[in-house]
Design an enzyme around this catalytic site. Structure first.
Site, PDB file in Angstrom:
ATOM      1  N   HIS A   1     -11.197  -2.767   3.137  1.00  0.00           N
ATOM      2  CA  HIS A   1     -11.114  -2.341   4.537  1.00  0.00           C
ATOM      3  C   HIS A   1     -11.981  -1.126   4.843  1.00  0.00           C
ATOM      4  CE1 HIS A   1      -8.322   0.107   2.270  1.00  0.00           C
ATOM      5  NE2 HIS A   1      -8.299   0.985   3.255  1.00  0.00           N
ATOM      6  N   ASP A   2     -12.514  -0.468   3.807  1.00  0.00           N
ATOM      7  CA  ASP A   2     -13.342   0.718   3.998  1.00  0.00           C
ATOM      8  C   ASP A   2     -14.830   0.466   3.743  1.00  0.00           C
ATOM      9  OD1 ASP A   2     -11.305   2.471   4.713  1.00  0.00           O
ATOM     10  OD2 ASP A   2     -10.869   3.027   2.641  1.00  0.00           O
TER      11      ASP A   2
ATOM     12  N   ASP B   1      -3.051   4.751  -2.465  1.00  0.00           N
ATOM     13  CA  ASP B   1      -4.159   5.303  -1.686  1.00  0.00           C
ATOM     14  C   ASP B   1      -4.559   6.686  -2.208  1.00  0.00           C
ATOM     15  OD1 ASP B   1      -5.770   4.995   0.884  1.00  0.00           O
ATOM     16  OD2 ASP B   1      -4.751   6.896   1.292  1.00  0.00           O
TER      17      ASP B   1
ATOM     18  N   ASP C   1       0.860  -1.182   0.000  1.00  0.00           N
ATOM     19  CA  ASP C   1       0.000   0.000   0.000  1.00  0.00           C
ATOM     20  C   ASP C   1       0.897   1.233   0.000  1.00  0.00           C
ATOM     21  OD1 ASP C   1      -2.417   1.505   0.299  1.00  0.00           O
ATOM     22  OD2 ASP C   1      -3.257  -0.192   1.401  1.00  0.00           O
TER      23      ASP C   1
ATOM     24  N   GLU D   1      -6.310   3.956  -6.181  1.00  0.00           N
ATOM     25  CA  GLU D   1      -7.608   4.226  -5.561  1.00  0.00           C
ATOM     26  C   GLU D   1      -8.023   5.642  -5.948  1.00  0.00           C
ATOM     27  OE1 GLU D   1      -9.664   4.181  -1.132  1.00  0.00           O
ATOM     28  OE2 GLU D   1      -7.729   5.164  -1.435  1.00  0.00           O
TER      29      GLU D   1
END
Length: 557
Positions: free
Chosen positions: A329-330, A201, A101, A256
């Site tokens: 995860h969100d 991210d 990440d 993302e």
């Protein structure tokens, strides 16, 4: 090492691990790298090709590790760099890759860069977005993602710094070429150590309108989206990073990108532009957000969901590439969000999975999704750990803007903590996740829903995922076939075809708890077909009626 071929990621499946909640090896209640290493044979059995590791860097942990204080080290709670090396080697020995990440829109406010910047160090002074105030207040009216203003005043420097997320996450200023060079060095450092790519991210937040104008007011603060997402130098920055870091390397890159359009994604993922392999878009997981936002959810409208996903499939079909996901995860657990996590948990989990995995793109499986893990259904705010959730409760409930019962119902359905409860390995204490006290509570249904039971049951959600993953490797039509939607206005059936080299794949999924008659166009279903996969026993031929939450995939020659 995994075998390499051009565009290998087009027939791959990625498994996301949220390290804090995956497997704890030392009993401190937090998952770690040795815990992941101990589960690599499980991932090999599932059949995934790539592991995406959510942040394991040193962090004050204000936003569960997305506030990074050192980009080239491992937080002691997760282990050491030597543990990371063992994880890399263990994956490579099993033919899998490791994706890291890369969080570089912002850092922690405890990062040495920010400390130097606020103190006026000549090399770091302009690493972040600093501005003088306006009319005795912040430079503009922007609000942050996590509630409150997007600016914080620093007494020592006498200026405001921008943070689109938490005040502990100051935004880097990508207009500064030194910032971009430092980011490139981080990525090159991990690639040299053996990483196989990056998930980036909120990467489309890095280019902002340099004038930082006010945004349209939404409640107490302005919306920054128009001026701080998909900004004027976005393509330039991504192309520069590709040429400096990724060109000539056998890696996977996924950005993302909240708010990205199909048209923008076509540019980002078109190979000739040399930017990214694929993007994460959020359109389909925003469709159940109500007038009050994500914590004011509304029921799923399947026709709207189909319109969104189908448009992305057809829009990127000839020159770009999709990432395919329901969970991360969100996001709350998809079987609770879009399916039926009660009577039809197994059926709806497998029908929803089939719908996605037969599309064109690279599928992403989030830990526990392959077990049909559900939302935690927590009803006490004291049980939550997520910064976004806690800020919402404080801002809306404690101020009296939303009544507590309504707010808690929305939180229980949509909080990010639904994805962060520990991985359910066994029916035993703490679901086999830890021998200590878990950092967040374990879902009580682990006594029924767990990996040990699922692996032993050939009819489980786990084995359906395993079969879906295997089919993608076996049939090129799944990875490369042209997508064509069917029954676009049907409120209960998701149907489409994929076509490649004379083969046609017909995908049918009933997204309801009623038996549904399927009325296909006459030219779709031919006589020579093979049932590739179904999620219920004794499936009928195409287009036999679909039983509640039944999914079937037929191959026509």
């Amino acid at each position: 090492m995994p075998e390499s071929s051009a565009d290998w990621w087009k027939s791959s499946v990625v498994y996301q691990i949220y390290p804090s909640s995956f497997s704890d090896s030392d009993g401190d209640g937090v998952g770690d790298l040795p815990g992941i290493i101990g589960k690599l044979d499980y991932l090999k059995l599932l059949g995934v090709d790539v592991v995406w590791l959510s942040p394991v860097y040193p962090s004050p942990w204000d936003d569960n590790g997305y506030d990074i204080s050192d980009h080239t080290a491992i937080d002691p709670r997760f282990g050491t760099l030597e543990d990371w090396d063992r994880l890399r080697d263990g994956l490579h020995e099993r033919g899998m890759r490791l994706v890291m990440d890369l969080v570089v829109n912002h850092t922690s406010d405890r990062h040495p860069w920010f400390t130097a910047s606020r103190e006026g160090d000549p090399d770091r002074r302009d690493f972040y977005v600093w501005r003088p105030g306006r009319d005795g207040g912040p430079p503009n009216n922007w609000g942050s993602v996590f509630s409150g203003p997007a600016w914080t005043y620093d007494e020592g420097r006498g200026e405001y710094y921008l943070h689109l997320f938490s005040p502990s996450q100051p935004d880097l200023d990508w207009e500064n070429p030194k910032v971009r060079a430092a980011v490139h060095e981080i990525a090159l450092w991990w690639l040299a150590r053996g990483a196989d790519g990056f998930r980036m991210d909120v990467i489309n937040f890095v280019s902002k309108n340099p004038k930082l104008p006010d945004g349209p007011r939404t409640g107490d603060y302005g919306d920054f989206a128009e001026h701080a997402i998909n900004g004027p130098r976005m393509h330039e920055f991504l192309h520069e990073m590709h040429e400096t870091v990724f060109a000539g390397r056998d890696v996977l890159t996924v950005g993302e990108m909240p708010g990205v359009s199909v048209e923008q994604a076509r540019i980002h993922t078109n190979p000739v532009n040399r930017e990214l392999d694929m993007v994460f878009q959020f359109e389909h997981v925003d469709l159940d957000h109500g007038p009050g936002g994500k914590f004011d959810p509304r029921p799923l409208d399947l026709v709207r969901l189909k319109a969104s996903l189908n448009r992305w499939q057809t829009g990127l079909n000839d020159r770009g590439w999709n990432s395919l996901y329901w969970n991360n995860h969100d996001q709350p657990r998809v079987v609770s969000r879009f399916g039926d996590d009660g009577r039809y948990r197994v059926e709806s989990a497998t029908a929803i999975a089939t719908t996605l995995h037969m599309m064109q793109g690279t599928p992403y499986v989030y830990q526990g999704e392959e077990l049909g893990m559900t939302n935690a259904h927590l009803d006490d705010i004291a049980d939550y750990r997520d910064l976004e959730t806690l800020n919402y409760h404080r801002t809306m409930v404690e101020s009296g803007r939303v009544d507590a019962a309504t707010a808690m119902a929305g939180i229980a359905r949509m909080s990010r903590d639904n994805a962060r409860t520990p991985m359910q390995w066994t029916a035993g204490e703490n679901a086999g996740f830890t021998t200590g006290t878990p950092w967040i509570g374990v879902n009580p249904n682990h006594t029924r829903i767990n990996a040990e039971a699922a692996v032993a049951d050939q009819g489980s959600v786990f084995h359906h995922y395993r079969r879906l993953i295997a089919l993608r490797k076996k049939h090129q039509v799944i990875a490369h076939g042209r997508f064509a939607p069917l029954l676009e206005e049907d409120p209960r059936v998701y149907a489409y075809t994929r076509a490649y080299n004379g083969q046609v794949l017909l995908v049918l999924a009933n997204w309801s708890d009623h038996t549904v008659k399927v009325d296909l166009p006459e030219d779709v279903a031919g006589p020579d077909s093979t049932l590739l996969i179904g999620n219920l026993p004794d499936p009928g031929p195409a287009p036999a009626p679909l039983r509640p939450w039944e999914a079937r995939v037929h191959l026509f020659h």
